[in-house]
Design an enzyme around this catalytic site. Structure first.
Site, PDB file in Angstrom:
ATOM      1  N   GLU A   1       1.105  -0.551  -5.150  1.00 31.74           N
ATOM      2  CA  GLU A   1      -0.031   0.365  -5.180  1.00 31.74           C
ATOM      3  C   GLU A   1       0.523   1.749  -5.494  1.00 31.74           C
ATOM      4  OE1 GLU A   1      -1.993   3.391  -4.377  1.00 31.74           O
ATOM      5  OE2 GLU A   1      -1.718   2.840  -2.283  1.00 31.74           O
TER       6      GLU A   1
ATOM      7  N   ASP B   1       0.828  -1.193   0.000  1.00 36.88           N
ATOM      8  CA  ASP B   1       0.000   0.000   0.000  1.00 36.88           C
ATOM      9  C   ASP B   1       0.875   1.260   0.000  1.00 36.88           C
ATOM     10  OD1 ASP B   1      -2.728   1.130   0.283  1.00 36.88           O
ATOM     11  OD2 ASP B   1      -1.958   1.862   2.202  1.00 36.88           O
TER      12      ASP B   1
ATOM     13  N   ASP C   1     -11.190   1.586  -1.451  1.00 31.83           N
ATOM     14  CA  ASP C   1     -11.395   3.011  -1.208  1.00 31.83           C
ATOM     15  C   ASP C   1     -12.346   3.648  -2.222  1.00 31.83           C
ATOM     16  OD1 ASP C   1      -9.840   3.322   1.076  1.00 31.83           O
ATOM     17  OD2 ASP C   1      -8.000   3.674  -0.051  1.00 31.83           O
TER      18      ASP C   1
END
Length: 497
Positions: A341, A294, A394
């Site tokens: 990511e 992430d 998200d």
């Protein structure tokens, strides 16, 4: 990426159906693997499975190694003779099958697990002791941290008495002796989690389904990670952060996002040979077959915000470790595939780091259909070394996106996809991702189920109402598996017709 052209589904473990308030590692998880296999899906992507802290966010965990005690399946503990059906039936788990009630979990889960531990510690003594030895590098500090947290009424370690807050050796020894039964209990909880996890992962492997994990780049301030290793974080002499993490204003938030995580002392980590990171990824490699890093861009440069700032706007960019760390991790862990990511504010330097790493980046179709410019996320512009997502945790669901996006974007999406106003836009987006050149296509389970904004997983920059959606029992129908399998087959992502 060490995988053939394939596809998978994003579904958090807590979103599985269950009679006990939250998805677990039990029967529904095995049935979901069966569904994925029948649907021609090769991957199950999860959100972090650690013990969630503030806001119940899986990205704000008490440990980057430990498993969430809520995910331990209680019915399996009944089968193991550690709990009784009557004990489970006596608990009010709530009556909302579509949402996690975290307050009820906080009230009821740990008392039941304590009953299980009283019965299981002797029964499982040999295996448990072996587990403790094999995981001593993190388990000892984590179990003590949780025992201390309970001892001090749930307070963050930053509010503990100074001697133990600063992790001084004499205080650690004193409390480890005083709280020995609780330390043993929290260690046993991890033994139960990993026993169930390992069995589920083995079942997934036998059915041709790999596990994709999610590793937040930062760890929570209120965590065993920071408390036990403060030397690797930018803290003052009282172990208070000098600056905290966040991101500048972006698509999700006009003020940016002030995450509040402590920042790494990259110089200290470099001097240690990045041992902290190597241990962290080694722990993740015991859980997953592929690991999504992430906020990968922070390895190149990260947004540092003064600890007393009111918004993330007040931050500034600082240089990260770059390929010095990324290269070591990819070389060290050749048994694990990585996803970078790479969303957010990117620079030529970030693009170069991604190219140098050889890792696949992410392409999100909900961001693709800007009518004013041709996005790199448009399906025809997505390269093979990419992971294509309909949307991430998200994002809104596809149905929610269609309901809330501006008409110009939706009109361009229909024009690009070659469909008229009567056609199913959500279905067309899924098909576009499936037929893209990306080696792997991932869609949220909500999108395969055709669910709207009420099933959204997280709205960045908001507190409350997130991380709670659950799939209702019976959602994974044979008809849906057949549709997904056929789509995966015709677009070359599965051999199953």
């Amino acid at each position: 990426m060490n995988t053939k052209r394939s596809c998978g589904v994003l579904l958090p473990l807590f979103s599985l159906p269950s009679e006990h308030g939250i998805g677990t590692l039990g029967k529904a998880a095995y049935e979901f693997i069966d569904f994925l296999a029948a649907a021609g899906q090769s991957w199950w992507q999860l959100l972090p499975v650690g013990p969630a802290g503030s806001g119940d966010s899986p990205y704000n965990s008490f440990s980057s190694f430990a498993g969430n005690a809520y995910f331990i399946d209680l019915d399996m503990l009944v089968q193991d003779g550690l709990l009784t059906k009557a004990e489970l039936a006596a608990v009010d788990w709530g009556n909302d099958a579509q949402s996690v009630d975290y307050e009820k979990l906080r009230a009821h889960r740990m008392p039941l697990l304590r009953k299980a531990a009283r019965r299981g510690l002797e029964k499982d003594a040999a295996e448990f002791d072996s587990f403790c030895r094999d995981n001593a590098s993190w388990l000892s500090d984590y179990a003590l941290y949780m025992a201390l947290k309970e001892h001090f009424g749930g307070a963050s370690w930053t509010e503990w008495p100074e001697n133990i807050r600063l992790h001084r050796a004499e205080a650690v020894g004193k409390y480890r002796a005083e709280l020995a039964p609780d330390v043993r209990f929290y260690s046993y909880v991890q033994y139960l989690f990993y026993r169930q996890w390992n069995a589920l992962r083995e079942y997934a492997r036998k059915n041709g389904v790999g596990m994709i994990g999610d590793m937040p780049i930062y760890v929570a301030l209120d965590s065993a990670d920071v408390w036990s290793s403060p030397e690797f974080f930018l803290l003052d002499e009282k172990n208070v952060p000098l600056e905290v993490a966040g991101v500048p204003p972006d698509y999700f938030s006009a003020d940016g996002q002030l995450w509040g995580n402590p920042l790494y002392d990259w110089d200290a980590m470099r001097r240690d040979g990045y041992g902290w990171w190597i241990r962290r990824v080694d722990g993740a490699s015991k859980l997953y077959d592929m690991l999504r890093i992430d906020h990968f861009r922070a390895f190149e440069s990260y947004w540092a915000v003064p600890r007393d700032a009111e918004s993330a706007k007040e931050g500034q960019w600082r240089p990260g470790p770059g390929m010095d760390l990324v290269g070591r991790l990819t070389a060290w862990f050749n048994n694990v595939s990585f996803i970078a990511e790479d969303l957010g504010s990117l620079t030529p330097q970030v693009h170069k780091m991604l190219a140098d790493s050889g890792l696949p980046g992410m392409k999100v179709l909900e961001f693709a259909f800007d009518p004013n410019s041709l996005s790199d996320y448009l399906p025809h512009r997505i390269g093979e070394n990419s992971i294509c997502y309909a949307g991430t945790h998200d994002n809104n669901t596809l149905r929610g996106w269609i309901d809330e996006e501006n008409p110009e974007t939706l009109a361009f999406a229909r024009e690009y996809l070659g469909i008229d106003d009567d056609a199913d836009l959500a279905d067309a987006v899924l098909r576009a991702g499936m037929r893209s050149k990306a080696e792997l296509f991932i869609a949220q389970m909500q999108d395969w189920l055709g669910l709207g904004v009420d099933a959204r997983m997280n709205t960045p920059g908001t507190v409350g109402g997130n991380w709670a959606w659950r799939m209702t029992p019976g959602s994974e129908t044979k008809a849906l598996a057949g549709k997904m399998r056929r789509m995966a087959y015709i677009y070359g992502r599965s051999d199953k017709k």
